[in-house]
Motif scaffolding. Structure first.
Motif, PDB file in Angstrom:
ATOM      1  N   ALA A  51       0.837  -1.196   0.000  1.00  0.00           N
ATOM      2  CA  ALA A  51       0.000   0.000   0.000  1.00  0.00           C
ATOM      3  C   ALA A  51       0.873   1.248   0.000  1.00  0.00           C
ATOM      4  CB  ALA A  51      -0.906  -0.003   1.218  1.00  0.00           C
ATOM      5  N   LEU A  52       0.399   2.280  -0.699  1.00  0.00           N
ATOM      6  CA  LEU A  52       1.050   3.585  -0.731  1.00  0.00           C
ATOM      7  C   LEU A  52       0.081   4.599  -0.141  1.00  0.00           C
ATOM      8  CD1 LEU A  52       2.403   3.517  -4.415  1.00  0.00           C
ATOM      9  CD2 LEU A  52       3.564   2.752  -2.335  1.00  0.00           C
ATOM     10  N   SER A  53       0.618   5.605   0.541  1.00  0.00           N
ATOM     11  CA  SER A  53      -0.248   6.657   1.076  1.00  0.00           C
ATOM     12  C   SER A  53       0.492   7.988   1.055  1.00  0.00           C
ATOM     13  CB  SER A  53      -0.702   6.315   2.494  1.00  0.00           C
ATOM     14  OG  SER A  53       0.414   6.197   3.362  1.00  0.00           O
ATOM     15  N   ALA A  54      -0.300   9.058   0.926  1.00  0.00           N
ATOM     16  CA  ALA A  54       0.240  10.415   0.909  1.00  0.00           C
ATOM     17  C   ALA A  54      -0.380  11.203   2.054  1.00  0.00           C
ATOM     18  CB  ALA A  54      -0.066  11.088  -0.425  1.00  0.00           C
ATOM     19  N   ALA A  55       0.419  12.068   2.672  1.00  0.00           N
ATOM     20  CA  ALA A  55      -0.073  12.880   3.785  1.00  0.00           C
ATOM     21  C   ALA A  55      -0.959  14.024   3.310  1.00  0.00           C
ATOM     22  CB  ALA A  55       1.111  13.436   4.585  1.00  0.00           C
ATOM     23  N   GLU A  56      -0.737  14.518   2.105  1.00  0.00           N
ATOM     24  CA  GLU A  56      -1.466  15.680   1.581  1.00  0.00           C
ATOM     25  C   GLU A  56      -2.802  15.252   0.973  1.00  0.00           C
ATOM     26  OE1 GLU A  56      -2.523  19.443   0.707  1.00  0.00           O
ATOM     27  OE2 GLU A  56      -0.716  18.920   1.820  1.00  0.00           O
ATOM     28  N   PRO A  57      -3.928  15.751   1.505  1.00  0.00           N
ATOM     29  CA  PRO A  57      -5.232  15.414   0.921  1.00  0.00           C
ATOM     30  C   PRO A  57      -5.308  15.871  -0.536  1.00  0.00           C
ATOM     31  CG  PRO A  57      -5.498  16.494   3.060  1.00  0.00           C
ATOM     32  CD  PRO A  57      -4.053  16.611   2.680  1.00  0.00           C
ATOM     33  N   GLY A  58      -5.904  15.033  -1.373  1.00  0.00           N
ATOM     34  CA  GLY A  58      -6.084  15.371  -2.777  1.00  0.00           C
ATOM     35  C   GLY A  58      -4.858  15.191  -3.649  1.00  0.00           C
ATOM     36  N   ALA A  59      -3.763  14.741  -3.073  1.00  0.00           N
ATOM     37  CA  ALA A  59      -2.548  14.504  -3.857  1.00  0.00           C
ATOM     38  C   ALA A  59      -2.638  13.159  -4.555  1.00  0.00           C
ATOM     39  CB  ALA A  59      -1.316  14.546  -2.955  1.00  0.00           C
ATOM     40  N   SER A  60      -1.904  13.014  -5.649  1.00  0.00           N
ATOM     41  CA  SER A  60      -1.871  11.728  -6.354  1.00  0.00           C
ATOM     42  C   SER A  60      -0.476  11.124  -6.217  1.00  0.00           C
ATOM     43  CB  SER A  60      -2.239  11.905  -7.825  1.00  0.00           C
ATOM     44  OG  SER A  60      -1.321  12.761  -8.464  1.00  0.00           O
ATOM     45  N   ILE A  61      -0.444   9.801  -6.216  1.00  0.00           N
ATOM     46  CA  ILE A  61       0.818   9.067  -6.117  1.00  0.00           C
ATOM     47  C   ILE A  61       1.031   8.349  -7.442  1.00  0.00           C
ATOM     48  CG2 ILE A  61       2.128   7.285  -4.908  1.00  0.00           C
ATOM     49  CD1 ILE A  61       0.255   7.756  -2.491  1.00  0.00           C
ATOM     50  N   ARG A  62       2.197   8.536  -8.024  1.00  0.00           N
ATOM     51  CA  ARG A  62       2.600   7.823  -9.229  1.00  0.00           C
ATOM     52  C   ARG A  62       3.722   6.874  -8.822  1.00  0.00           C
ATOM     53  NH1 ARG A  62      -0.729   8.916 -13.759  1.00  0.00           N
ATOM     54  NH2 ARG A  62      -1.737  10.887 -13.284  1.00  0.00           N
ATOM     55  N   TYR A  63       3.760   5.696  -9.475  1.00  0.00           N
ATOM     56  CA  TYR A  63       4.761   4.706  -9.084  1.00  0.00           C
ATOM     57  C   TYR A  63       5.270   3.933 -10.289  1.00  0.00           C
ATOM     58  CZ  TYR A  63       1.155   1.119  -9.522  1.00  0.00           C
ATOM     59  OH  TYR A  63       0.186   0.281 -10.005  1.00  0.00           O
TER      60      TYR A  63
END
Length: 112
Positions: A51-63
């Motif tokens: 699982a990946l997660s970001a602290a900033e709401p509304g941000a997207s994660i690319r991998y």
């Protein structure tokens, strides 16, 4: 006589907080925090989901799964990633109006 080894894998929380405050005080768009990868890399005898997660709401994660640095055209994280073979997972956070995060990486050795 030699000096004892220093703890080189222990992060100094106060120093990190000071550095973060300094970076945040610089002019320009705010910098996004890097994504979290869970579980951490390592040796796994069975396939697993990461699982990946970001602290900033509304941000997207690319991998990416090939060890290359992710950019805005790489896979968008939407659900846990199933790993069935040795993989170098790299991820980065993006959001308009922000400076992209640094790239984080974990190496998973699966099934060996």
């Amino acid at each position: 006589m030699k000096m004892p080894p220093l703890a080189h894998e222990v992060l100094d929380g106060q120093s990190l907080a000071l550095l973060r405050r300094w970076i945040e005080s610089l002019p320009g768009p705010p910098v996004l925090s890097p994504p979290m990868i869970s579980p951490r890399g390592g040796h796994y005898s069975q396939p697993l989901e990461v699982a990946l997660s970001a602290a900033e709401p509304g941000a997207s994660i690319r991998y990416t799964l090939d060890g290359s640095a992710p950019n805005k055209s790489d896979a968008l994280y939407r659900k846990p990633i199933k790993l069935t073979e040795p993989t170098v997972l790299r991820a980065k956070v993006f959001k308009p109006g922000f400076t992209k995060s640094i790239t984080v990486q974990e190496v998973f050795v699966v099934g060996e």
